[in-house]
Scaffold this active site. Sequence first.
Site, PDB file in Angstrom:
ATOM      1  N   CYS A 109       0.831  -1.199   0.000  1.00 49.70           N
ATOM      2  CA  CYS A 109       0.000   0.000   0.000  1.00 49.70           C
ATOM      3  C   CYS A 109       0.870   1.256   0.000  1.00 49.70           C
ATOM      4  O   CYS A 109       1.987   1.252   0.498  1.00 49.70           O
ATOM      5  CB  CYS A 109      -0.868   0.028   1.240  1.00 49.70           C
ATOM      6  SG  CYS A 109      -1.955  -1.376   1.344  1.00 49.70           S
TER       7      CYS A 109
ATOM      8  N   GLY B  16      -1.245  -0.744   6.564  1.00 47.84           N
ATOM      9  CA  GLY B  16      -1.062  -1.554   7.773  1.00 47.84           C
ATOM     10  C   GLY B  16      -2.220  -2.503   7.973  1.00 47.84           C
ATOM     11  O   GLY B  16      -3.042  -2.704   7.074  1.00 47.84           O
TER      12      GLY B  16
ATOM     13  N   LYS C 133      13.411  -5.317 -19.658  1.00 47.47           N
ATOM     14  CA  LYS C 133      12.693  -5.818 -18.486  1.00 47.47           C
ATOM     15  C   LYS C 133      11.477  -6.638 -18.903  1.00 47.47           C
ATOM     16  O   LYS C 133      11.173  -7.663 -18.322  1.00 47.47           O
ATOM     17  CB  LYS C 133      12.269  -4.641 -17.595  1.00 47.47           C
ATOM     18  CG  LYS C 133      11.626  -5.065 -16.294  1.00 47.47           C
ATOM     19  CD  LYS C 133      12.626  -5.784 -15.405  1.00 47.47           C
ATOM     20  CE  LYS C 133      11.969  -6.521 -14.247  1.00 47.47           C
ATOM     21  NZ  LYS C 133      12.844  -7.543 -13.675  1.00 47.47           N
TER      22      LYS C 133
ATOM     23  N   GLU D 255      23.708 -12.908 -17.193  1.00 47.26           N
ATOM     24  CA  GLU D 255      22.933 -11.712 -17.547  1.00 47.26           C
ATOM     25  C   GLU D 255      23.640 -10.419 -17.163  1.00 47.26           C
ATOM     26  O   GLU D 255      23.632  -9.457 -17.911  1.00 47.26           O
ATOM     27  CB  GLU D 255      21.591 -11.708 -16.783  1.00 47.26           C
ATOM     28  CG  GLU D 255      20.481 -12.466 -17.417  1.00 47.26           C
ATOM     29  CD  GLU D 255      19.169 -12.251 -16.672  1.00 47.26           C
ATOM     30  OE1 GLU D 255      19.113 -12.509 -15.454  1.00 47.26           O
ATOM     31  OE2 GLU D 255      18.205 -11.809 -17.314  1.00 47.26           O
TER      32      GLU D 255
HETATM   33  O1  M6R Z   1       8.150 -11.096 -17.125  1.00 52.55           O
HETATM   34  P1  M6R Z   1       8.511 -12.551 -17.301  1.00 52.55           P
HETATM   35  O2  M6R Z   1       8.683 -13.264 -16.005  1.00 52.55           O
HETATM   36  O3  M6R Z   1       7.540 -13.255 -18.176  1.00 52.55           O
HETATM   37  O4  M6R Z   1       9.894 -12.512 -18.022  1.00 52.55           O
HETATM   38  C1  M6R Z   1      10.506 -13.680 -18.471  1.00 52.55           C
HETATM   39  C2  M6R Z   1      11.961 -13.442 -18.790  1.00 52.55           C
HETATM   40  O5  M6R Z   1      12.081 -12.521 -19.836  1.00 52.55           O
HETATM   41  C3  M6R Z   1      12.739 -12.938 -17.573  1.00 52.55           C
HETATM   42  O6  M6R Z   1      12.609 -13.820 -16.491  1.00 52.55           O
HETATM   43  C4  M6R Z   1      14.226 -12.764 -17.911  1.00 52.55           C
HETATM   44  O7  M6R Z   1      14.816 -14.011 -18.095  1.00 52.55           O
HETATM   45  C5  M6R Z   1      14.931 -11.981 -16.818  1.00 52.55           C
HETATM   46  N1  M6R Z   1      15.857 -11.081 -17.381  1.00 52.55           N
HETATM   47  C6  M6R Z   1      15.608 -12.843 -15.825  1.00 52.55           C
HETATM   48  O8  M6R Z   1      16.452 -12.212 -14.955  1.00 52.55           O
END
Ligand code: M6R
Length: 611
Positions: free
Chosen positions: A2, A101, A606, A491
């Site tokens: 929240c 809370g 991301k 990565e």
């Molecule tokens: O959003 P998602 O969990 O579907 O994403 C899947 C992958 O693209 C994601 O887990 C990717 O491997 C990350 N960079 C892992 O650290």
Amino acid sequence: MCGIVGYIGREKKAEKVVIEGLYRLEYRGYDSAGLAYVEDNKIKVVRAKGAVSGLDKKSSNIQPQDLAIGHTRWATHGKPSEENAHPHESFKGELAIVHNGIIENYKHLKELLMDEGYIFNSETDTEVLANWIEHTKLKRDLNLVDAVHEALKFVHGAYAICVVEPSAEMIVCAKKSSPLAVGIGDDSFIIGSDATPIIGRAKEVIYLEDNQIAIVTRDKLQVKDIDNRDTGFFPEKLLLDLQAVEKKGFESFMMKEIHEQPETIADCLRGRLAAAGPEIALGGIEDVMPRLLRAKKITIVSCGTSWHSALIGKYLIESLTRIPVEVDYASEYRYRKPIISNDDVVVGITQSGETADTKAALEMAKGKGALILGVVNVVGSSIARLSNAGIYTHSGTEIGVASTKAFTGQVAAITMLAIKLSHRLGHIDDEKLMDLKDALAIIPDQVQEILDDSAAIESVASIYANYDDFLYLGRGINFPVALEGALKLKEISYIHAEGYPAGEMKHGPIALIDESCPSVFVMPHDDSYEKTVSNLQEIRARSGKVIAVTDKEDKNLTEAADAVIIIPKTEPELTPLLTTIPLQIFSHKIARIRNKDVDKPRNLAKSVTVE
Ligand code: M6R
């Protein structure tokens, strides 16, 4: 989690400041949002399920205001819905409240209020608090400040609250155990559950202490203690860098997120373990339980890190429920003409809920009649919406591209699913269920223990920062953890790292081993421990360096391995939630030594919304 924002000032921009503040708090994770303001001496409330953008749209016609309070809710009492979203107006319209809370004695207070004729429109403890303050105010003919003060004397639990009334003269704030800050601007005050909504709008801030009440008017701030005495206040300079505040002093978002895991895992477990009776409460799948329990096969589709939690899910679901589980890369599943029938259950695990491959795979399975379950972090995301049922992981917004807290959230969620199904199918009895629930409940503290020892893990990482090839090895449920460890390292540090089942080494990869290729073994003392020790010896015999992650001192292991990282002991089914943590810290340290941007690794996004 929240979030609270409030504004009171000379300029008529309260609704804008509050909505912008709520956007800034999105990183905490939430399921609904709302705001309250006053027009013609009446409190007006606008609320929306889902994203702040939904609330933003609904609020676009509000006339400019000089007072407003807002909230992003993460459900604890009652499902995510518009009715349960904050602010809550009291029954007789005397006040509106936003609350972070948990009010522990809300049931008792609710009964007292119902005896007085109060009717409730939501399932929340917050509406009870609103009505409790109103009842105290009217019954004892008190002003708002005294009513808040008196009402809170009977309240048990944690709260940060902002309260407004139709006179619109002030915002009354109070806190106990949940944070609340008041920013002091040139011609306004901005309130936030943390400093993020305040940045850029005030140069100074006060952080309320437990049991303090702040009375914030357009031109004055007053702080009182538990005895209703004026305490004065001591403003602090506010850091003007939003990112620095969001990083909470950590060197990267990834490190911040690694350190948030005690909290995020607890958030994922919260309410679900504390259900009445022995059951684990997973409200989002209750309606489809009969179909789940008759499933002949479960398929889990996902990508990347989420695919690793899917593999952990396979080990757990198969061993605990005896239902066969297939795990597929979403990008493969789509194109391999899988056999899907009406009886099938297809689970999509995804942090973002927007991964194109996972989404398309689930759409295809849904089209063929399968029941779709989503294990998703982002509330209201595409995959959350297309799923027939699901479990939110409640890990909060993950900014680091390399997934950390979202992974442990997924593992916690899939673990609860496996345990729940197992119990319902009669494969584990109440006693075993309670053992697993008790063990799950202390996982957040055990994760904290590992984090408290980060320096030791980092010093091991420092020794290995210059190696260019790594193997990560484990057997059984430790194998997907090894895969995840290897993915994290590659990565963010661009080092070549591969995960392998430890027993598979001798069938090929062992050819890679020499003194330049260290191996990281994930090897808690489970059924596969002794066999893994043998695999470790095979590596040592070929001059390979060995780092072992285990859960108990073992003289033989200490002698055989170059470094041993010890994690706390838990049930064998739950070890991934702990063994993962040192691997995250290890990768982060190596990447930082190599001067890499861990939050934004090259070539990665991301949310992967392309096929
Ligand atoms: O959003 P998602 O969990 O579907 O994403 C899947 C992958 O693209 C994601 O887990 C990717 O491997 C990350 N960079 C892992 O650290």
